[in-house]
Design an enzyme around this catalytic site. Structure first.
Site, short mmCIF file in Angstrom:
data_model
loop_
_atom_site.label_atom_id
_atom_site.label_comp_id
_atom_site.label_asym_id
_atom_site.label_seq_id
_atom_site.Cartn_x
_atom_site.Cartn_y
_atom_site.Cartn_z
N ASN A 1 42.10 47.58 31.02
CA ASN A 1 43.26 47.46 31.91
C ASN A 1 43.99 46.19 31.50
OD1 ASN A 1 45.07 47.14 33.98
ND2 ASN A 1 43.54 46.63 35.54
N LYS B 1 46.72 45.06 32.50
CA LYS B 1 47.53 44.45 33.57
C LYS B 1 48.93 44.12 33.02
CE LYS B 1 43.29 42.81 35.60
NZ LYS B 1 42.69 42.05 36.67
N HIS C 1 43.88 50.19 42.27
CA HIS C 1 43.34 48.90 41.82
C HIS C 1 43.51 47.88 42.94
CE1 HIS C 1 42.85 45.15 39.65
NE2 HIS C 1 42.22 45.86 38.73
N GLU D 1 44.44 44.94 43.00
CA GLU D 1 45.69 44.15 42.96
C GLU D 1 46.84 44.95 43.56
OE1 GLU D 1 45.45 43.12 38.80
OE2 GLU D 1 43.74 41.82 39.25
N GLU E 1 34.78 48.33 41.74
CA GLU E 1 35.25 47.00 41.35
C GLU E 1 35.20 46.06 42.56
OE1 GLU E 1 37.72 47.02 37.58
OE2 GLU E 1 39.11 47.19 39.23
N GLY F 1 38.25 39.03 37.69
CA GLY F 1 38.94 37.85 37.19
C GLY F 1 38.27 36.53 37.56
N SER G 1 34.83 41.24 35.64
CA SER G 1 34.33 40.17 34.75
C SER G 1 33.28 40.65 33.75
CB SER G 1 33.78 39.00 35.58
OG SER G 1 34.81 38.42 36.34
C1 PEP Z 1 40.18 44.66 36.57
O1 PEP Z 1 41.16 44.04 36.96
O2 PEP Z 1 40.14 45.89 36.66
C2 PEP Z 1 39.08 43.89 35.99
C3 PEP Z 1 37.92 44.47 35.89
O3 PEP Z 1 39.37 42.60 35.57
P1 PEP Z 1 38.38 41.55 34.87
O4 PEP Z 1 37.56 42.31 33.86
O5 PEP Z 1 39.28 40.56 34.26
O6 PEP Z 1 37.52 40.98 35.97
#
Ligand code: PEP
Length: 261
Positions: A9, A11, A93, A95, A165, A171, A209
């Site tokens: 992803n 973003k 997601h 966000e 998630e 993040g 992460s």
């Molecule tokens: C995400 O935003 O879907 C995600 C998993 O981000 P990160 O791997 O940076 O934590």
């Protein structure tokens, strides 16, 4: 056996020059026993499609409009994504949920719109730190999943990919532990099994992460089918390392399966 799936992803990151470099490197080196995909920003779908043609990496988007077409300024429909060769789109997601008002009903409608256009929705679910600390993870996920099931219908649940998630892991550099992840993935698998006989076919990913070092233990879990990767998907060596960990987990699964025969 379910094939592992690793989805990047991106973003709101990238530009034409950096994307070309990243896509070229990934296309040449992803393992072929794992399904890989990149979910790129809308303006770069055409570029990504061109660079991925002939490569075994699928294309995806990060969001989709719940409506099929019409006067929805600024939105992008599922049919448009399909037109550009997308196989996947992320919906729900965290966000989008926290910053852009996507509640679970809208997320369900987006999933349905995606399915109607022949796309595979990657449905993100997960609890906040506060909910996690209050021991409400399963209740939160049940609410998010029930709302989507009501809209897409039980018979379509097997057409989803589900990504667990935890918001507190996205993040932050703090991935959930394998034991925490397996607990939640098995809850999601059980939730599916209560509604569809095809629960065993649905791919459930972990996101938050994930790095090459943490990917192996997370992908080797009994209910884990791969990962949704944010920051590490922007660095070719890291994304490839994560895909490689998925390939190793696949080979371990095959050995276990052969041992059972
Ligand atoms: C995400 O935003 O879907 C995600 C998993 O981000 P990160 O791997 O940076 O934590």
């Amino acid at each position: 056996m379910r094939r592992k799936l690793v989805v990047g992803n991106w973003k709101m990151n990238g530009d034409l020059v950096r994307n070309r470099e990243l896509l070229r490197t990934l296309s040449a080196r992803v393992p072929d026993d794992v399904d890989c995909a990149v979910c790129v920003p809308f303006p770069y779908l055409a570029q990504a499609r061109e660079h991925l043609s002939g490569a075994s990496i699928a294309l995806g988007a990060q969001d989709v409009c719940e409506f099929a077409e019409g006067a929805y300024t600024g939105e992008v429909s599922a049919a448009m994504l399909a037109d550009f060769g997308c196989r996947y789109t992320i919906v729900g997601h965290s966000e989008r949920r926290s910053m852009f008002g996507d509640d679970s009903t809208r997320v369900g409608r987006k999933a349905l719109a995606a399915m109607r256009a022949g796309l595979v929705p990657i449905l993100c679910v997960g609890e906040s730190l506060e909910e996690h600390s209050a021991g409400r993870t399963e209740a939160v996920l049940r609410g998010q999943l029930d709302a989507v099931a009501e809209i897409v219908g039980a018979s379509s649940l097997s057409r989803l990919v589900i990504a667990y998630e935890p918001v507190w892991a996205i993040g932050t550099g703090q991935a959930a532990s394998p034991a925490q992840v397996q607990g939640v993935l098995s809850f999601v698998r059980g939730w599916l099994a209560d509604r569809t006989s095809e629960a065993g076919d649905v791919r459930i990913l972990y996101g938050g992460s994930v790095k090459p070092e943490s990917a192996g233990p997370l992908f080797g879990l009994p209910d884990s089918d791969g990962g949704l990767i944010g920051a590490a998907s922007l660095i070719a060596a890291q994304f490839l390392g994560i895909c490689e960990a998925a390939s190793v987990a696949t080979q371990d699964n095959v050995r276990q399966f052969e041992g059972l025969k």
